[in-house]
Write an enzyme that holds these catalytic residues in place. Structure first.
Site: not given
Length: 387
Positions: A91, A343, A373
């Site tokens: 991520c 995302h 995160c």
């Protein structure tokens, strides 16, 4: 040591992954479009003067495989002499791309870089080809590889109720829609070609993932998505699935001044940390604290935060433990976040940093912090300072 500055930052609209605007547009094209756009917006910098391109992408297979950074650069007609590398910290990939470029500039090994990232989650789903080593279960809970269950764990540990999650998710959509309506995203979104519901080719200049009709009452009717018996995390309080790219022009401050380019912000500090994979969503807390320590700042010095909203159940414990619960509406994700915008894994680090820069300018604050995160237990953070 050279000062690292952000000269420009842009993104595509966020397209819905399921039959959305970019269903017929490849990830390389989204990336190349932004590379071309950054160079066109900053003509004082010749493309041949770029030292490197750092591009984040998580699922590096199919159209996103074989070094998508280089493929996109070739599509964008960046001179062949300019190298390009694809970066993967899950991520945090495009924020890691920024960190990699920043360190090259700090040491004098580069003067100008393009950084960014992309993920087409409609063409290459997050779960495509995933094959965890069976031996991992000796050291790490199997559920640690299931992001929704790690969010459930955080919610239970920190007393985050279903009602709190629903309220935060509704806020994300409301703020993202308000930003769209007010034109707050206009400075960062580059109109991008795609197809509407009827298959007609058109230019999109808005995020199609936002659901302006979202209410707490509607969210309360959704069933738990990951723990059907005892869970509180729903699809509505999780980050949306979307396709998109984001990009930044990063330079040494001295080179920017030589070329007459006005820096928008400095990279004040950077941090990346590891944490327990079972609570991977907690990574922004130690990452932010480390970045603040490196910058010689405290959370109270930061005027605006951009914290990636993987899940409402994940971001709320981070906000709580950074001591920011009373300042959510003044400082945190003022234009909404990933619950509303989605995302796209390799894109999000550059996306939230781009939004942060615009918010810092609009709110006229000196310092901003972007943090995320990272699946399997990491956190990444960057402190920016207005120039």
């Amino acid at each position: 040591m050279e000062q690292v500055v952000i000269v420009d930052a842009i993104r595509t609209p966020m397209g819905r992954s399921k039959g959305g605007a970019f269903r017929n547009v490849r990830a390389e094209d989204l990336s190349a479009h932004l590379m071309r756009s950054l160079l066109a917006r900053n003509p004082a910098l010749e493309a041949a003067a770029l030292d490197d391109i750092y591009w984040g992408c998580v699922q590096q297979t199919l159209e996103q495989g074989f070094n998508i950074a280089r493929n996109a650069a070739l599509l964008a007609e960046v001179p062949h002499s300019v190298p390009a590398v694809t970066v993967n910290r899950l991520c945090g990939s495009s924020m890691q791309a920024l960190h990699d470029a920043a360190r090259m500039i700090m040491t004098g090994d580069a003067q100008a870089c393009l950084v960014g990232g992309v993920e087409h989650m409609g063409h290459v789903p997050m779960s495509h080809g995933v094959d965890f080593h069976p031996g991992l279960s000796r050291n790490v809970a199997k559920a640690a590889g299931m992001m929704g269950l790690t969010a459930e764990m955080l919610a239970r540990m920190h007393g985050i109720s279903r009602e709190m999650q629903d309220a935060f998710a509704a806020r994300s959509h409301a703020r993202a829609w308000a930003a769209t309506q007010s034109g707050a995203f206009k400075n960062e979104i580059i109109p991008t070609g795609g197809h509407d519901a009827d298959g007609v080719l058109k230019q999109f200049n808005y995020d199609e993932v936002i659901r302006p009709e979202t209410t707490v009452e509607a969210l309360a009717t959704l069933r738990p998505a990951f723990d059907p018996v005892n869970g509180t995390v729903t699809a509505g309080t999780s980050s949306a699935l979307s396709d998109g790219a984001a990009a930044m022009l990063v330079m040494s401050e001295s080179r920017a001044h030589e070329l007459g380019l006005k820096p928008r912000a400095r990279v004040r500090s950077m941090a990346v940390v590891g944490c327990n994979p079972s609570i991977m969503g907690y990574g922004p807390v130690p990452a932010s604290k480390l970045a603040l320590k490196k910058a010689g700042l405290s959370a109270s010095d930061i005027g605006v935060f951009e914290m990636n909203e993987a899940f409402a159940a994940q971001i709320l414990p981070c906000i709580k433990d950074l001591g920011l619960m009373e300042q959510i509406d003044e400082k945190i994700n003022l234009n909404g976040g990933a619950i509303a915008l989605g995302h796209p894994l390799g894109c999000s680090g550059a996306r939230i940093s781009t939004t942060l820069l615009n918010l810092m300018e609009r709110k006229d604050v000196q310092f901003g912090l972007a943090t995320m995160c990272i699946g399997l237990g990491q956190g990444i953070a960057t402190v920016f300072e207005r120039v």
